[in-house]
Scaffold this motif. Sequence first.
Motif, mmCIF file in Angstrom:
data_model
loop_
_atom_site.group_PDB
_atom_site.id
_atom_site.type_symbol
_atom_site.label_atom_id
_atom_site.label_comp_id
_atom_site.label_asym_id
_atom_site.label_seq_id
_atom_site.Cartn_x
_atom_site.Cartn_y
_atom_site.Cartn_z
ATOM 1 N N ALA A 27 0.832 -1.207 0.000
ATOM 2 C CA ALA A 27 0.000 0.000 0.000
ATOM 3 C C ALA A 27 0.869 1.261 0.000
ATOM 4 O O ALA A 27 2.053 1.214 0.374
ATOM 5 N N PRO A 28 0.288 2.400 -0.391
ATOM 6 C CA PRO A 28 1.072 3.651 -0.438
ATOM 7 C C PRO A 28 1.665 4.045 0.907
ATOM 8 O O PRO A 28 2.783 4.575 0.961
ATOM 9 N N ASN A 29 0.933 3.814 2.007
ATOM 10 C CA ASN A 29 1.455 4.084 3.354
ATOM 11 C C ASN A 29 2.167 5.438 3.466
ATOM 12 O O ASN A 29 3.391 5.499 3.636
ATOM 13 N N PRO A 30 1.449 6.545 3.393
ATOM 14 C CA PRO A 30 2.087 7.866 3.491
ATOM 15 C C PRO A 30 2.831 8.039 4.813
ATOM 16 O O PRO A 30 2.346 7.626 5.880
ATOM 17 N N SER A 44 3.326 -0.965 -8.474
ATOM 18 C CA SER A 44 2.485 -0.976 -9.673
ATOM 19 C C SER A 44 1.492 -2.131 -9.690
ATOM 20 O O SER A 44 0.499 -2.091 -10.429
ATOM 21 N N CYS A 45 1.738 -3.163 -8.877
ATOM 22 C CA CYS A 45 0.822 -4.301 -8.839
ATOM 23 C C CYS A 45 -0.229 -4.165 -7.740
ATOM 24 O O CYS A 45 -1.161 -4.983 -7.661
ATOM 25 N N TYR A 46 -0.085 -3.153 -6.889
ATOM 26 C CA TYR A 46 -1.050 -2.968 -5.806
ATOM 27 C C TYR A 46 -2.337 -2.385 -6.381
ATOM 28 O O TYR A 46 -2.359 -1.751 -7.439
ATOM 29 N N SER A 47 -3.446 -2.567 -5.674
ATOM 30 C CA SER A 47 -4.762 -2.181 -6.181
ATOM 31 C C SER A 47 -4.857 -0.707 -6.547
ATOM 32 O O SER A 47 -5.504 -0.348 -7.534
ATOM 33 N N PRO A 78 6.906 -6.107 -11.760
ATOM 34 C CA PRO A 78 6.283 -6.947 -12.788
ATOM 35 C C PRO A 78 5.110 -6.295 -13.509
ATOM 36 O O PRO A 78 4.755 -6.727 -14.608
ATOM 37 N N CYS A 79 4.537 -5.257 -12.918
ATOM 38 C CA CYS A 79 3.374 -4.619 -13.545
ATOM 39 C C CYS A 79 3.741 -3.319 -14.248
ATOM 40 O O CYS A 79 2.885 -2.444 -14.449
ATOM 41 N N LEU A 80 4.999 -3.167 -14.618
ATOM 42 C CA LEU A 80 5.445 -1.996 -15.366
ATOM 43 C C LEU A 80 6.059 -2.434 -16.686
ATOM 44 O O LEU A 80 6.872 -3.380 -16.723
ATOM 45 N N THR A 117 19.030 10.434 -16.493
ATOM 46 C CA THR A 117 18.333 9.474 -17.339
ATOM 47 C C THR A 117 16.945 9.222 -16.755
ATOM 48 O O THR A 117 16.810 8.836 -15.582
ATOM 49 N N PHE A 118 15.924 9.454 -17.557
ATOM 50 C CA PHE A 118 14.551 9.233 -17.133
ATOM 51 C C PHE A 118 14.015 7.958 -17.778
ATOM 52 O O PHE A 118 14.323 7.651 -18.936
ATOM 53 N N HIS A 119 13.184 7.269 -17.023
ATOM 54 C CA HIS A 119 12.556 6.042 -17.492
ATOM 55 C C HIS A 119 11.049 6.240 -17.456
ATOM 56 O O HIS A 119 10.484 6.632 -16.423
ATOM 57 N N LEU A 120 10.409 5.976 -18.576
ATOM 58 C CA LEU A 120 8.964 6.125 -18.693
ATOM 59 C C LEU A 120 8.327 4.748 -18.825
ATOM 60 O O LEU A 120 8.760 3.932 -19.651
ATOM 61 N N TYR A 121 7.306 4.501 -18.018
ATOM 62 C CA TYR A 121 6.654 3.197 -17.983
ATOM 63 C C TYR A 121 5.146 3.347 -18.142
ATOM 64 O O TYR A 121 4.573 4.411 -17.881
ATOM 65 N N SER A 122 4.518 2.254 -18.521
ATOM 66 C CA SER A 122 3.066 2.130 -18.457
ATOM 67 C C SER A 122 2.734 1.005 -17.488
ATOM 68 O O SER A 122 3.459 -0.008 -17.403
ATOM 69 N N VAL A 123 1.656 1.191 -16.745
ATOM 70 C CA VAL A 123 1.225 0.168 -15.795
ATOM 71 C C VAL A 123 0.466 -0.919 -16.555
ATOM 72 O O VAL A 123 -0.434 -0.623 -17.361
ATOM 73 N N THR A 124 0.828 -2.151 -16.312
ATOM 74 C CA THR A 124 0.177 -3.292 -16.968
ATOM 75 C C THR A 124 -0.631 -4.081 -15.942
ATOM 76 O O THR A 124 -0.340 -4.038 -14.740
ATOM 77 N N PRO A 125 -1.648 -4.802 -16.392
ATOM 78 C CA PRO A 125 -2.459 -5.581 -15.444
ATOM 79 C C PRO A 125 -1.621 -6.638 -14.732
ATOM 80 O O PRO A 125 -0.688 -7.211 -15.303
ATOM 81 N N GLN A 126 -1.968 -6.871 -13.493
ATOM 82 C CA GLN A 126 -1.279 -7.910 -12.732
ATOM 83 C C GLN A 126 -1.646 -9.280 -13.294
ATOM 84 O O GLN A 126 -2.807 -9.556 -13.598
#
Length: 706
Positions: free
Chosen positions: A639-642, A656-659, A677-679, A691-700
């Motif tokens: 979880a994000p857990n601020p 990225s795999c969390y709800s 695994p979900c990126l 160096t920047f890395h750009l990702y898309s979130v993929t389904p778990q």
Amino acid sequence: MNSAVGEKPVEAATGDQEEVAGRRRPGRAVVARWRAAVAPTQVGLPNWRVVVAFPAVLFILLVVFVGLGITGSSTGFLHQFFATGSDSSLIAGEPEAIRSDEWSVQTAWTISQVEQGLPVVNHTFPGGIDSTVQSDLPSWDWSMVFRPHLLGFWFLPLDNAMALKWWLPGFALMAAAYLAAVTFLPRRPVTAAAIAVGFFFAPFFQWWYLPVTFWPAAWAFATIAAVVWLIKSRSRWQRWTWVGVVGYLTVTMGMGVYVPFIVPAVFVVLFAGVGLLLGRRPLAFEEGVGYDGPIRARVRSLLPILVGGAAGVAVLLVWIVTRWATIQRFLDTVYPGQRFEHTGQTNKDGLIALFAAPVTRNLGVVGGQPLGGNASEASTFFLIGLFLAVPAIWLIVRDRRARRGTDWLLVALLAVTALFTLFLVLPGWDAISHLILLDRTTDGRLRMGFGLLSVVFALVIAQRADAIRREKGRMPVIATVLAGVLAAGSVAIVAVHLFHLGSPLVIQSWSWPIVGVLFVLSVVAYSSGWALIGSVCFLAVSLIGSMGVNPLYRGVYDLNDTAVAKKMHAMQAADPGSWVGVGDSRLPSAVLVQSGLPGYNGFQGAPPAEMWKQIDPAHTHELNWNRLANLSWVAGQGAPNPHNPAADAIVMTFDSCYSFAQKHVRHVISDAPVDQPCLAEQATIKQGPTTFHLYSVTPQAVPAAP
């Protein structure tokens, strides 16, 4: 008849020209022309030439700076992370990292607004934020009429609009300070201009360089000047012009919503106004000419300014009511919430820091230590006028002995100085300070009040000294010596304290002894009646102390011009969704906020309910996220857990795999590889040294059925 002020000029008096002439004896014709040019009206107000001269110079400079798109923004601090080589937009100076409230918050969100088309509701955070309340942002809203520094975004390119936003509040302060000064000293436009510019370059203003810092001070000077003009002027259009100015600036100041700066300014104006109202001979009346009627008549003369102030308050009330939901969420935050300051919280170190302006040239080098937590918190004013309390007391006693009545303005200034001082050092009267709203400021922000008082003291003492000189008298040597000794003592105490701590502010600095001498000389000059010399010294110490705090920069450093931001916009166009910036640095957040794309990074004012419902639906961590703070993310699991590494910082975990990510996040920008695994990586972009890395979130992945 003087067409601008409606009164005939008066010829003979004391002013800048006599002070200079007494030393250089210029030609009589030159002196005569100068005297005629600065001669006040019959009621002792400055003539039209004096009134418009310095504001006209400021206007020309403003047009030049805006036309060239020159600002003092520290957004160029980002250049080192996004490009190699020197920054061609940097004209002079160096960007200050500590000015993150400017380059990382206000300017970043301003660029976001421009990218989104100046909406009333900025749509970066889910649920949006009201751009008319937070971070002083431009929008297509009626309230912008009362934020003149933001009007340029309606019709100017970004760099030029930013230049107007940067310079107009500060120039308005200088104009207001000048007009107040020539109202008290109508024959001294040069002195007035030096005071105004010197006050603008105070370390406090330069390190807190934001519109919300300048407008309360500008309002204070304009209101004090307006009180004198309404008491003295017989011209209806002059009186109602001042009423309009005060009413307008009341709204402008109020919409800045930074109460800790507003409260000290209001107290100075209230006390000064009462002092002017009670005085039998209102200050700045040349040769005794002017209104000297009963108090009730003076009260009637000031009714228009009350009308103007009430009109301004009415506009503010409409603005507040129509934005109450946002304001209420801000007031309900854990930090800062409805913060009230206890009385007597300032210790010895805090008092030393209050008077430490002579040694603060290198605040940025030492990060403000040991005078404050950072350079901004450590900054203060050159409080020359406070030492003029010595000749002020002498003048009050002199008037009483001569049965001339009481100079209630000086009494009022001494009283509000005592009130501010007691708030700092005397505990135990919180109920009273709460009742009079003084606890809405803090010991550090109260320096605004001391700075304003210092200038008003200088003006009043200079005016009284000129009057004494016209009577063939002089200021007392004992008062001058005592004021100078106290000023020198303050510099010595600060220096010894810092030497004892081994601070580079004094050990490695060449400037503080020079500034200290000029500081003391300014106090002595004012106490002796040589206002021009005192003002020039005041200007000199301000320039030496803080002129290099902010750089000169062409426009702002717009990250939307970078390859990484352009790629992000392309990804968003092809596959719309919300973004998260992941990393240990501010860089992903900086790109994401300036891009104007929807996301979960950036500095929040009133926490958006929809966003936090997505992140923390059970409100488990409300104490961590319900605050004025910067939002950032680091890669992790679960979880994000601020959590809060600082009171104004919220750091969350991104999985990225969390709800949360699976439901609400589509893209990710990071300044380091993220192995989850979900990126799915979409691009790797080399942007200068970063160096920047750009990702898309993929389904778990769903586990295969047994």
